[in-house]
Scaffold this active site. Structure first.
Site, PDB file in Angstrom:
ATOM      1  CD  GLU A   1      -2.847  -1.214   2.577  1.00 53.53           C
ATOM      2  OE1 GLU A   1      -2.315  -0.532   3.634  1.00 53.53           O
ATOM      3  OE2 GLU A   1      -3.799  -1.949   2.398  1.00 53.53           O
TER       4      GLU A   1
ATOM      5  CB  CYS B   1       3.108   7.524   3.292  1.00 52.26           C
ATOM      6  SG  CYS B   1       3.755   6.200   4.622  1.00 52.26           S
TER       7      CYS B   1
ATOM      8  CB  CYS C   1       7.498  -5.028   8.931  1.00 51.20           C
ATOM      9  SG  CYS C   1       8.742  -4.185  10.003  1.00 51.20           S
TER      10      CYS C   1
ATOM     11  CB  CYS D   1       6.406  -2.219  16.374  1.00 50.00           C
ATOM     12  SG  CYS D   1       7.968  -1.779  15.725  1.00 50.00           S
TER      13      CYS D   1
ATOM     14  CB  CYS E   1       3.179  -1.997  13.893  1.00 48.71           C
ATOM     15  SG  CYS E   1       3.207  -1.888  12.336  1.00 48.71           S
TER      16      CYS E   1
ATOM     17  N   GLY F   1       6.843  -1.774   6.271  1.00 50.20           N
ATOM     18  CA  GLY F   1       8.231  -2.310   6.211  1.00 50.20           C
ATOM     19  C   GLY F   1       9.344  -1.525   7.105  1.00 50.20           C
ATOM     20  CD  GLU F   2      13.907  -0.171   9.789  1.00 54.18           C
ATOM     21  OE1 GLU F   2      13.192   0.077  10.877  1.00 54.18           O
ATOM     22  OE2 GLU F   2      14.683   0.900   9.237  1.00 54.18           O
TER      23      GLU F   2
ATOM     24  CB  SER G   1      10.176   6.589   9.155  1.00 54.54           C
ATOM     25  OG  SER G   1       9.762   6.259  10.438  1.00 54.54           O
TER      26      SER G   1
ATOM     27  CB  SER H   1       9.892   4.260  15.560  1.00 54.19           C
ATOM     28  OG  SER H   1       9.177   4.524  14.473  1.00 54.19           O
ATOM     29  CG  LEU H   2      12.582   7.424  21.651  1.00 58.54           C
ATOM     30  CD1 LEU H   2      13.981   7.128  21.059  1.00 58.54           C
ATOM     31  CD2 LEU H   2      12.540   8.896  22.128  1.00 58.54           C
ATOM     32  CG  ASN H   3       7.129   4.442  19.442  1.00 59.42           C
ATOM     33  OD1 ASN H   3       6.716   5.454  19.078  1.00 59.42           O
ATOM     34  ND2 ASN H   3       7.516   3.566  18.517  1.00 59.42           N
TER      35      ASN H   3
ATOM     36  CG  ASN I   1      -3.925   6.406  14.259  1.00 55.87           C
ATOM     37  OD1 ASN I   1      -4.743   6.908  14.503  1.00 55.87           O
ATOM     38  ND2 ASN I   1      -2.468   6.304  13.672  1.00 55.87           N
TER      39      ASN I   1
ATOM     40  CB  CYS J   1       1.595   6.095  11.601  1.00 56.40           C
ATOM     41  SG  CYS J   1       3.289   5.512  12.086  1.00 56.40           S
TER      42      CYS J   1
HETATM   43  S1  SF4 Z   1       6.054   0.122  13.250  1.00 61.13           S
HETATM   44 FE1  SF4 Z   1       7.227   0.086  11.345  1.00 61.13          FE
HETATM   45  S2  SF4 Z   1       9.138  -0.787  11.899  1.00 61.13           S
HETATM   46 FE2  SF4 Z   1       7.500  -1.590  13.689  1.00 61.13          FE
HETATM   47  S3  SF4 Z   1       6.422  -3.212  12.876  1.00 61.13           S
HETATM   48 FE3  SF4 Z   1       5.464  -1.725  11.945  1.00 61.13          FE
HETATM   49  S4  SF4 Z   1       6.152  -1.353   9.861  1.00 61.13           S
HETATM   50 FE4  SF4 Z   1       7.791  -2.434  11.422  1.00 61.13          FE
END
Ligand code: SF4
Length: 360
Positions: A91, A104, A111, A115, A118, A160-161, A192, A217-219, A295, A338
């Protein structure tokens, strides 16, 4: 069969010479592909029929096929779902903003980072996207929304990363920033990462990786919470990550963005905000903090904090003079926000709209 969007400019020139053609053909092809965003060789009217036939028989121009799309009624963002040649899907999200348009892009099918907040990660990693598949998200989205709605900003924040697909992402960025190709401003491209330390260092040390913006991404501002949200933190610890970010040679105007997804009762308390401020410490000028209220998606284990809590967190950071902004993610009603993109999302909820209706 080679896809022409797979080549950076130097490679395109070499390929052209290998076919026994003069160098200017590379310029001609790049103009049709990247400037005019041609969708077929037949559109390349200043190439001879013979040449066009040769290209048709020996190369590919497109890497994606649009399956469906959905437009947010809230903010006009559009989520596009593409089929790749091997049948997998990815996407892309088009985000119209005041004065500019952003896209984006995804860099992997699925991925591996895992996380826990996610949606994308649920099926794990299937494969990396090729350079052509990344670049074509830009070109085909631009064709789709119309060339008059120029996409000036690119964020590598989709599925993805990006830094786990280093070589293909690097080449895509080369194509995007080369004036002979897409010619976007380096400052308008953001990669990112979830914080893979050795890949971040590699990117900064790599002179052939165009200098673009970095978002991390710190979080969480403590190791325990970060590991709970991002298992990658076990090996790429918060302390090592911050040491690395604090020592990167960051140019003026290229502040590092710290992404912080605010999750109710997990990392959104006032003490979390104070901890984050202390973590940034004296390096305030190096960072900008993006606060992204979580979200929720069907079956998600976390909840979104209420607005007061988000505002309080934001205020605390400002009290420390830290540049922080709240990003109420766009496209929430179409799961384009996101962390919500997914390998397969062909469910009934995607409505088929006519292309004309998207322009309204
Ligand atoms: S937030 Fe980004 S890095 Fe983390 S699992 Fe999702 S897609 Fe992968």
């Amino acid at each position: 069969m080679v896809n022409l969007k797979q080549f950076n400019y130097g490679e395109l020139e070499r390929w052209v010479r290998k076919q026994g053609w003069k160098k200017f053909r590379a310029k001609q092809l790049a103009r049709w592909i990247y400037n005019k965003k041609a969708g077929s060789y037949d559109e390349m009217t200043d190439l001879s029929k013979e040449l066009r036939n040769y290209l048709k028989e020996n190369t590919k121009l497109n890497a994606l096929e649009l399956i469906t799309y959905e437009k947010s009624k809230e903010d006009g963002s559009i989520k596009l779902l593409w089929r790749l040649e091997d049948g997998h899907t990815v996407e892309t999200v088009f985000i119209p903003e005041k004065g500019h348009n952003t896209i984006c892009v995804s860099t992997q099918v699925g991925c591996a980072v895992g996380c826990t907040f996610c949606f994308t990660t649920k099926d794990g990693l299937i494969r990396n996207l090729t350079t052509a598949e990344i670049v074509d998200q830009y070109i085909q989205t631009q064709r789709f929304v119309g060339l008059d709605r120029r996409i000036s900003n690119v964020v590598f924040m989709g599925m993805g990363e990006p830094l786990a697909n280093y070589d293909n992402v690097k080449k895509a960025v080369q194509i995007m920033t080369d004036d002979r190709m897409l010619g976007l401003s380096n400052r308008k491209i953001t990669i990112s990462s979830s914080g893979i330390i050795h890949q971040i260092k590699r990117m900064y040390e790599d002179s052939s990786f165009p200098q673009v913006r970095l978002a991390v991404s710190l979080n969480a501002a403590d190791q325990k919470t970060r590991t709970q949200l991002m298992p990658i933190s076990e090996t790429n610890t918060l302390e090592d990550l911050m040491d690395t970010l604090n020592s990167l040679p960051v140019k003026t105007g290229y502040r590092i963005m710290l992404e912080y997804v605010l999750i109710k009762d997990v990392n959104d308390r006032p003490e979390d905000a104070h901890r984050l401020a202390r973590l940034i410490g004296k390096n305030k000028k190096r960072y900008k903090v993006n606060l992204i209220p979580f979200n929720p998606y069907p079956g998600s284990p976390y909840e979104r904090p209420d607005e007061d809590r988000v505002n309080k967190f934001h205020q605390i950071l400002w009290q420390y003079n830290i540049g922080a902004f709240v990003r109420w993610s766009k496209g929430q009603d179409i799961s384009a926000a996101c962390g919500q993109l997914r390998k397969k999302d062909l469910g009934e909820k995607i409505s088929f709209l006519t292309k004309e209706s998207l322009k309204t």
